[in-house]
Design a protein around this motif. Structure first.
Motif, mmCIF file in Angstrom:
data_model
loop_
_atom_site.group_PDB
_atom_site.id
_atom_site.type_symbol
_atom_site.label_atom_id
_atom_site.label_comp_id
_atom_site.label_asym_id
_atom_site.label_seq_id
_atom_site.Cartn_x
_atom_site.Cartn_y
_atom_site.Cartn_z
ATOM 1 N N THR A 88 -8.038 7.209 3.670
ATOM 2 C CA THR A 88 -9.125 8.053 3.548
ATOM 3 C C THR A 88 -9.893 8.007 2.215
ATOM 4 O O THR A 88 -10.895 8.599 1.978
ATOM 5 N N ASN A 89 -9.159 7.499 1.067
ATOM 6 C CA ASN A 89 -9.605 7.648 -0.382
ATOM 7 C C ASN A 89 -9.470 6.411 -0.847
ATOM 8 O O ASN A 89 -9.189 6.157 -2.023
ATOM 9 N N ALA A 90 -9.935 5.095 -0.039
ATOM 10 C CA ALA A 90 -10.174 3.930 -0.796
ATOM 11 C C ALA A 90 -11.450 3.673 -1.228
ATOM 12 O O ALA A 90 -12.390 3.913 -0.525
ATOM 13 N N LYS A 91 -11.448 2.819 -2.520
ATOM 14 C CA LYS A 91 -12.610 2.731 -3.251
ATOM 15 C C LYS A 91 -12.500 0.987 -3.698
ATOM 16 O O LYS A 91 -11.623 0.562 -4.002
ATOM 17 N N VAL A 92 -13.700 0.722 -3.996
ATOM 18 C CA VAL A 92 -13.973 -0.577 -4.715
ATOM 19 C C VAL A 92 -14.666 -0.442 -5.953
ATOM 20 O O VAL A 92 -15.576 0.053 -6.282
ATOM 21 N N PHE A 93 -13.813 -1.161 -6.898
ATOM 22 C CA PHE A 93 -14.502 -1.222 -8.501
ATOM 23 C C PHE A 93 -15.398 -2.454 -8.301
ATOM 24 O O PHE A 93 -14.928 -3.681 -8.527
ATOM 25 N N LEU A 141 0.943 -1.169 -0.062
ATOM 26 C CA LEU A 141 -0.020 0.023 0.076
ATOM 27 C C LEU A 141 0.783 1.355 0.000
ATOM 28 O O LEU A 141 1.804 1.141 0.627
ATOM 29 N N PRO A 142 0.344 2.484 -0.645
ATOM 30 C CA PRO A 142 1.071 3.373 -0.659
ATOM 31 C C PRO A 142 1.362 4.071 0.813
ATOM 32 O O PRO A 142 0.527 4.014 1.637
ATOM 33 N N ALA A 143 2.427 4.810 0.848
ATOM 34 C CA ALA A 143 2.698 5.740 2.204
ATOM 35 C C ALA A 143 1.670 6.574 2.562
ATOM 36 O O ALA A 143 1.386 6.978 3.620
ATOM 37 N N ASP A 144 1.369 7.387 1.475
ATOM 38 C CA ASP A 144 0.371 8.573 1.743
ATOM 39 C C ASP A 144 -0.990 7.999 1.707
ATOM 40 O O ASP A 144 -1.692 7.478 0.862
ATOM 41 N N LYS A 145 -1.509 8.070 2.919
ATOM 42 C CA LYS A 145 -2.931 7.331 3.187
ATOM 43 C C LYS A 145 -4.131 8.052 2.650
ATOM 44 O O LYS A 145 -5.251 7.991 2.707
ATOM 45 N N ASN A 146 -3.737 9.436 1.885
ATOM 46 C CA ASN A 146 -4.664 10.119 1.207
ATOM 47 C C ASN A 146 -4.882 9.792 -0.253
ATOM 48 O O ASN A 146 -5.562 10.376 -0.978
ATOM 49 N N ALA A 147 -3.958 8.933 -0.480
ATOM 50 C CA ALA A 147 -3.916 8.533 -1.953
ATOM 51 C C ALA A 147 -5.377 8.020 -2.804
ATOM 52 O O ALA A 147 -5.811 6.996 -1.652
ATOM 53 N N LEU A 148 -5.342 7.918 -3.790
ATOM 54 C CA LEU A 148 -6.552 7.111 -4.356
ATOM 55 C C LEU A 148 -6.297 5.594 -4.522
ATOM 56 O O LEU A 148 -5.344 5.176 -5.215
ATOM 57 N N VAL A 149 -6.883 4.508 -3.753
ATOM 58 C CA VAL A 149 -6.607 3.319 -3.663
ATOM 59 C C VAL A 149 -7.881 2.539 -4.004
ATOM 60 O O VAL A 149 -8.874 2.814 -3.558
ATOM 61 N N ILE A 150 -7.477 1.762 -5.087
ATOM 62 C CA ILE A 150 -8.893 1.052 -5.782
ATOM 63 C C ILE A 150 -8.468 -0.488 -5.581
ATOM 64 O O ILE A 150 -7.635 -0.870 -5.820
#
Length: 460
Positions: free
Chosen positions: A217-222, A184-193
């Motif tokens: 904070t910006n995690a999403k599900v496709f 996972l990215p170090a930036d927890k505000n990054a867009l994670v899908i």
């Protein structure tokens, strides 16, 4: 002396009995491995994938991993829980797609499992702000992670990822999520899908929940996942993944090599495809409903491969992939090469279902005179209303629903091959599984067959 000898015999027998009891036959699984990620095993329940419905015998077939289960049902008492409601119970059952996850409650008596409830797995429900749609994912993937500023993770198990994935995705299987958080990215505000196998799959929503607990904070599900992606786009497969998922398992696939010097060495079974000839070659493709896996290979996984792959997708084929890194990556990985002139026409034969007999072999056996069919028995498992119109000469006729109670009529000899058939192949397969479970040497015809009163037949 006599008593001592008797005690010795009894003691040895007890030891033998104990040794035998210590090595029991492994029980059949009742919950598919993938279901265990979210569910526990419950007595009287089966969790797996719906296979085929046989309305004429009031039964259906489901898969629990590699095991096949046959369940009867009573139209008057079976309950079906499904989002896809139909006018009748059987129409609701017919609406269940092959491979869809189901939970079945059942009772068992004298070896026959009877379903009382079929619960069809519903679509995942998430808040709108937790999801991302196909067109948005397509735009991001077209830009790439750096320009699009996103991180895409495939939550499916590694074997599914190896069969093809969305370009730019990284495999982070949900069951191993906690061990792979470093991806996972170090930036927890990054867009994670996250994505997985479609609307009913809980692995990507599970990954989302874990990511949120870690503070993303910006995690999403496709939610629509890989099925939706394949319906509109090509995927990618790494060279080693294609070898392990297809070549090593002898899974048929169409491999198209676009290189002009491919005869110096290419992938096993590759077909030559010249620039601008895609439409012409597509005329020779198997029908789309067979869902043949397609791999497009160029020198480096570049624009030429991507263009051809997208043309094949637009023609209605799902499961089209580009070889990641192209032939250069295959060669760098020191994977097997086949030299020689490439084929110019596509040949694709789906891997036969386990236990099936080819139509050619069935035809050969059925056309023999009954007295010439040594060590072969043709077993017709159709209902009386079907068999009254004609049967293959010399065939034994037992309706599939009555087979268990009439097994004594079927010769049980390892040298005797029992070949079952019905009118479509569905009940023939059900009969095959019953016979195999009871120790018979059996095969089945997985095709539609029409028989007339003279015993002559045609197979579609």
């Amino acid at each position: 002396m006599h008593h001592r000898a008797l005690r010795t015999i009894l003691w040895a027998a007890a030891l033998a009995s104990t040794a035998f009891a210590a090595d029991p036959v492994a029980p059949r699984p009742v919950t598919a491995k993938i279901c265990l990620n979210c569910h526990t095993t419950t007595p009287g329940n089966l969790r797996g994938n719906f296979e085929v419905l046989a309305p004429k015998s009031s039964s259906f077939q489901m898969k629990v991993d590699e095991n096949t289960e046959i369940l009867r049902y009573d139209k008057a008492s079976l309950k079906v829980v499904s989002e896809e409601k139909a006018a009748t119970l059987e129409d609701t059952l017919k609406a269940i797609k092959k491979g869809h996850e189901v939970r079945v409650e059942y009772t068992e008596k004298e070896g026959v499992k009877t379903a009382s409830l079929v619960a069809v797995k519903p679509a995942v429900k998430l808040a709108a702000h937790e999801t991302i749609l196909l067109d948005e994912v397509q735009k991001l993937v077209a830009m790439g992670p750096e320009k699009g500023k996103y991180f895409l993770f495939d939550s499916r198990p590694a074997p599914r990822f190896q069969e093809g994935n969305i370009p730019t995705a990284v495999n982070m299987p949900f069951p191993a999520f906690d061990k792979m958080v470093d991806k996972l990215p170090a930036d927890k505000n990054a867009l994670v899908i996250f994505y997985c196998s479609g609307k009913t799959c809980n692995m990507s929503p599970g990954s989302l929940a874990k990511a949120k607990k870690l503070g993303y904070t910006n995690a999403k599900v496709f939610i629509e996942g890989m099925p939706a992606w394949y319906s509109k786009n090509y995927g990618v497969i790494a060279p080693k993944s294609f070898k392990e998922a297809f070549l090593d398992k002898d899974i048929p696939a169409i491999v198209l090599d676009l290189r002009t010097d491919a005869d110096k060495g290419t992938l096993k079974g590759a077909v030559a495809l010249a620039p601008g000839k895609t439409a012409e070659l597509l005329k020779l493709f198997p029908i789309a409903k067979l869902k043949p896996p397609v791999l497009v290979v160029d020198a480096n996984g570049g624009e030429s491969a991507r263009t051809v792959a997208q043309e094949i997708v637009k023609a209605g084929y799902a499961g089209v992939n580009v070889l990641q890194g192209g032939f250069q990556a295959w060669q760098t990985a020191a994977l097997p090469l086949v030299p020689g002139k490439l084929a110019t026409t596509v040949t694709y034969v789906p891997k036969p279902r386990p236990g099936s007999i080819s139509t050619a072999e069935f035809t050969r056996l059925a056309n023999l005179a009954p007295e010439q069919r040594k060590d072969v028995l043709i077993l017709d498992v159709r209902n009386p209303d079907e068999t009254k119109n004609g049967t293959i000469k010399g065939a034994l006729v037992i309706p599939e629903t009555a087979l268990l109670s009439r097994l004594a009529e079927v010769p049980k000899d390892a040298k005797v091959l029992v070949v079952t058939h019905c009118s479509t192949g569905i009940r023939a397969e059900l009969a095959y599984h019953l016979l195999k479970e009871k120790g018979y040497n059996a095969r089945f015809l997985n095709s539609e067959i029409t028989i007339i009163d003279t015993g002559e037949f045609t197979i579609d």
